[in-house]
Design a protein around this motif. Structure first.
Motif, PDB file in Angstrom:
ATOM      1  N   ARG A  68       0.703  -1.160   0.198  1.00 18.91           N
ATOM      2  CA  ARG A  68       0.133  -0.009  -0.102  1.00 18.91           C
ATOM      3  C   ARG A  68       1.056   1.114   0.047  1.00 18.91           C
ATOM      4  O   ARG A  68       2.025   1.358   0.668  1.00 18.91           O
ATOM      5  CB  ARG A  68      -0.940   0.019   1.093  1.00 18.91           C
ATOM      6  N   ILE A  69       0.541   2.523  -0.812  1.00 14.40           N
ATOM      7  CA  ILE A  69       1.301   3.541  -0.699  1.00 14.40           C
ATOM      8  C   ILE A  69       0.752   4.495   0.361  1.00 14.40           C
ATOM      9  O   ILE A  69      -0.692   4.648   0.440  1.00 14.40           O
ATOM     10  CB  ILE A  69       1.036   4.256  -2.054  1.00 14.40           C
ATOM     11  N   VAL A  70       1.420   4.930   1.305  1.00 13.67           N
ATOM     12  CA  VAL A  70       1.120   6.083   2.109  1.00 13.67           C
ATOM     13  C   VAL A  70       1.524   7.403   1.926  1.00 13.67           C
ATOM     14  O   VAL A  70       2.764   7.457   1.563  1.00 13.67           O
ATOM     15  CB  VAL A  70       1.434   5.455   3.756  1.00 13.67           C
ATOM     16  N   PHE A  71       0.772   8.159   1.783  1.00  8.92           N
ATOM     17  CA  PHE A  71       1.363   9.628   1.549  1.00  8.92           C
ATOM     18  C   PHE A  71       1.095  10.349   2.982  1.00  8.92           C
ATOM     19  O   PHE A  71       0.012  10.375   3.818  1.00  8.92           O
ATOM     20  CB  PHE A  71       0.036  10.546   0.537  1.00  8.92           C
ATOM     21  N   ASP A  72       2.204  10.945   3.190  1.00  8.54           N
ATOM     22  CA  ASP A  72       2.512  11.393   4.525  1.00  8.54           C
ATOM     23  C   ASP A  72       2.088  13.018   4.816  1.00  8.54           C
ATOM     24  O   ASP A  72       3.002  14.039   4.430  1.00  8.54           O
ATOM     25  CB  ASP A  72       3.975  11.285   4.926  1.00  8.54           C
ATOM     26  N   ALA A  73       1.104  13.381   4.981  1.00 14.18           N
ATOM     27  CA  ALA A  73       0.548  14.551   5.292  1.00 14.18           C
ATOM     28  C   ALA A  73       1.137  15.420   6.754  1.00 14.18           C
ATOM     29  O   ALA A  73       1.030  16.429   6.747  1.00 14.18           O
ATOM     30  CB  ALA A  73      -1.049  14.890   5.233  1.00 14.18           C
ATOM     31  N   SER A  74       1.801  14.303   7.392  1.00 12.38           N
ATOM     32  CA  SER A  74       2.333  14.867   8.532  1.00 12.38           C
ATOM     33  C   SER A  74       3.783  15.198   8.475  1.00 12.38           C
ATOM     34  O   SER A  74       4.397  15.515   9.651  1.00 12.38           O
ATOM     35  CB  SER A  74       1.989  13.905   9.850  1.00 12.38           C
ATOM     36  N   ALA A  75       4.351  14.985   7.381  1.00 13.48           N
ATOM     37  CA  ALA A  75       5.719  15.225   7.123  1.00 13.48           C
ATOM     38  C   ALA A  75       5.937  16.583   7.238  1.00 13.48           C
ATOM     39  O   ALA A  75       5.182  17.586   6.579  1.00 13.48           O
ATOM     40  CB  ALA A  75       6.107  14.919   5.824  1.00 13.48           C
ATOM     41  N   ARG A  76       7.071  17.326   7.850  1.00 18.45           N
ATOM     42  CA  ARG A  76       7.234  18.569   8.065  1.00 18.45           C
ATOM     43  C   ARG A  76       8.297  19.044   7.062  1.00 18.45           C
ATOM     44  O   ARG A  76       9.575  18.541   6.798  1.00 18.45           O
ATOM     45  CB  ARG A  76       7.781  18.740   9.485  1.00 18.45           C
ATOM     46  N   HIS A  77       8.058  20.228   6.729  1.00 15.14           N
ATOM     47  CA  HIS A  77       9.186  20.989   5.849  1.00 15.14           C
ATOM     48  C   HIS A  77       9.172  22.577   6.660  1.00 15.14           C
ATOM     49  O   HIS A  77       8.086  23.023   6.644  1.00 15.14           O
ATOM     50  CB  HIS A  77       8.745  21.076   4.513  1.00 15.14           C
ATOM     51  N   HIS A  78      10.540  22.868   7.047  1.00 11.61           N
ATOM     52  CA  HIS A  78      10.552  24.275   7.776  1.00 11.61           C
ATOM     53  C   HIS A  78       9.468  24.168   9.078  1.00 11.61           C
ATOM     54  O   HIS A  78       9.035  25.232   9.375  1.00 11.61           O
ATOM     55  CB  HIS A  78      10.317  25.367   6.864  1.00 11.61           C
ATOM     56  N   GLY A  79       9.362  22.987   9.758  1.00 16.86           N
ATOM     57  CA  GLY A  79       8.590  22.921  10.841  1.00 16.86           C
ATOM     58  C   GLY A  79       7.004  22.860  10.602  1.00 16.86           C
ATOM     59  O   GLY A  79       6.281  22.924  11.643  1.00 16.86           O
ATOM     60  N   ILE A  80       6.596  22.989   9.368  1.00 18.34           N
ATOM     61  CA  ILE A  80       5.334  23.058   9.119  1.00 18.34           C
ATOM     62  C   ILE A  80       4.849  21.581   8.312  1.00 18.34           C
ATOM     63  O   ILE A  80       5.693  21.230   7.235  1.00 18.34           O
ATOM     64  CB  ILE A  80       4.801  24.392   8.289  1.00 18.34           C
ATOM     65  N   SER A  81       3.697  21.245   8.451  1.00 22.64           N
ATOM     66  CA  SER A  81       3.201  20.043   7.755  1.00 22.64           C
ATOM     67  C   SER A  81       1.909  20.486   7.138  1.00 22.64           C
ATOM     68  O   SER A  81       1.334  21.168   7.620  1.00 22.64           O
ATOM     69  CB  SER A  81       3.036  18.813   8.727  1.00 22.64           C
ATOM     70  N   LEU A  82       1.446  19.708   6.134  1.00 21.93           N
ATOM     71  CA  LEU A  82       0.229  19.966   5.572  1.00 21.93           C
ATOM     72  C   LEU A  82      -1.001  19.988   6.696  1.00 21.93           C
ATOM     73  O   LEU A  82      -1.998  20.634   6.546  1.00 21.93           O
ATOM     74  CB  LEU A  82      -0.157  18.953   4.304  1.00 21.93           C
ATOM     75  N   ASN A  83      -1.040  18.760   7.493  1.00 18.75           N
ATOM     76  CA  ASN A  83      -1.907  18.645   8.553  1.00 18.75           C
ATOM     77  C   ASN A  83      -2.039  19.817   9.356  1.00 18.75           C
ATOM     78  O   ASN A  83      -3.162  20.152   9.883  1.00 18.75           O
ATOM     79  CB  ASN A  83      -1.685  17.321   9.408  1.00 18.75           C
ATOM     80  N   ASP A  84      -0.985  20.404   9.535  1.00 17.67           N
ATOM     81  CA  ASP A  84      -1.004  21.639  10.529  1.00 17.67           C
ATOM     82  C   ASP A  84      -1.709  22.762   9.923  1.00 17.67           C
ATOM     83  O   ASP A  84      -2.229  23.355  10.810  1.00 17.67           O
ATOM     84  CB  ASP A  84       0.513  22.207  10.638  1.00 17.67           C
ATOM     85  N   VAL A  85      -1.646  22.937   8.613  1.00 24.15           N
ATOM     86  CA  VAL A  85      -2.209  24.440   7.844  1.00 24.15           C
ATOM     87  C   VAL A  85      -3.538  23.873   7.296  1.00 24.15           C
ATOM     88  O   VAL A  85      -4.416  25.034   6.988  1.00 24.15           O
ATOM     89  CB  VAL A  85      -1.306  24.773   7.334  1.00 24.15           C
ATOM     90  N   ILE A  86      -4.085  22.789   7.098  1.00 19.40           N
ATOM     91  CA  ILE A  86      -5.065  22.661   6.242  1.00 19.40           C
ATOM     92  C   ILE A  86      -6.515  22.686   7.305  1.00 19.40           C
ATOM     93  O   ILE A  86      -6.446  22.119   8.437  1.00 19.40           O
ATOM     94  CB  ILE A  86      -5.114  21.221   5.575  1.00 19.40           C
ATOM     95  N   TYR A  87      -7.572  23.158   6.726  1.00 16.85           N
ATOM     96  CA  TYR A  87      -8.839  23.235   7.594  1.00 16.85           C
ATOM     97  C   TYR A  87      -9.252  21.965   7.677  1.00 16.85           C
ATOM     98  O   TYR A  87      -9.590  20.972   6.570  1.00 16.85           O
ATOM     99  CB  TYR A  87      -9.736  24.191   6.737  1.00 16.85           C
ATOM    100  N   GLN A  88      -9.445  21.403   8.797  1.00 22.99           N
ATOM    101  CA  GLN A  88     -10.023  20.136   9.166  1.00 22.99           C
ATOM    102  C   GLN A  88     -11.676  19.659   8.861  1.00 22.99           C
ATOM    103  O   GLN A  88     -11.819  18.975   8.512  1.00 22.99           O
ATOM    104  CB  GLN A  88      -9.768  19.634  10.566  1.00 22.99           C
ATOM    105  N   GLY A  89     -12.210  20.822   9.320  1.00 23.72           N
ATOM    106  CA  GLY A  89     -13.763  20.746   8.837  1.00 23.72           C
ATOM    107  C   GLY A  89     -14.540  20.339  10.116  1.00 23.72           C
ATOM    108  O   GLY A  89     -14.055  19.825  11.202  1.00 23.72           O
TER     109      GLY A  89
END
Length: 161
Positions: A68-89
């Protein structure tokens, strides 16, 4: 960060050709089904872009999807991840305790399993650049191609919402 992780993933895949073939096949199926699309690099880049690193998860005990392919939205770049900034809803799922209580009131319960459930939900075109990833089909000396998800990605914190 995503390019570095792509190199690491390719090194892992080179160690097992069977897993590498399954990984490439999974991405090819995503493309054929329209879940991802290849980005034309001559187009103007949007203002907001995020590249998701990805890696294989191998489960030899599974009957269907062993790789299975896992896409890592928690991976950090310059201290920020996609999960940190995306609106959860807002939460739209029912509380598990309430669901279990309903089993006492009603004698029949129905369940279902929707195959590739999240991949059935389309991402608005303006948000798609935040769901990009790099891939070069195990050709290490080739510049990676850019792909973009057109459907919701599992493991992004907004997926269940």
């Amino acid at each position: 960060m995503a390019l570095h992780r792509l190199r690491d993933t390719q090194q892992r895949l080179k160690k097992n050709q069977q897993i590498a073939a399954a990984y490439s096949d999974n991405l090819r199926q995503y493309f054929d089904k329209g879940y991802i699309c290849k980005i034309d690099l001559t187009e103007e880049k949007p203002k907001k872009i995020w590249y998701l690193p990805h890696f294989p998860v191998v489960r030899p005990d599974k009957a269907t999807t062993k790789t299975r392919i896992v896409f890592d939205a928690s991976a950090r770049h310059h201290g920020i991840s996609l999960n940190d900034v995306i609106y959860q809803g807002p939460k739209v799922q029912h509380d598990l305790f309430e669901v279990l209580l309903r089993f006492q009131r009603n004698p029949v319960a129905l369940i279902s399993d929707i195959g590739e459930m999240y991949l059935r939900i389309e991402i608005p075109p303006d948000d798609r650049p935040c769901y990009r990833f790099l891939w070069r089909d195990l050709e290490e000396h080739k510049a990676p191609d850019e792909y973009e998800f057109t459907r919701v990605v599992l493991r992004v914190n907004c997926s269940p919402f």
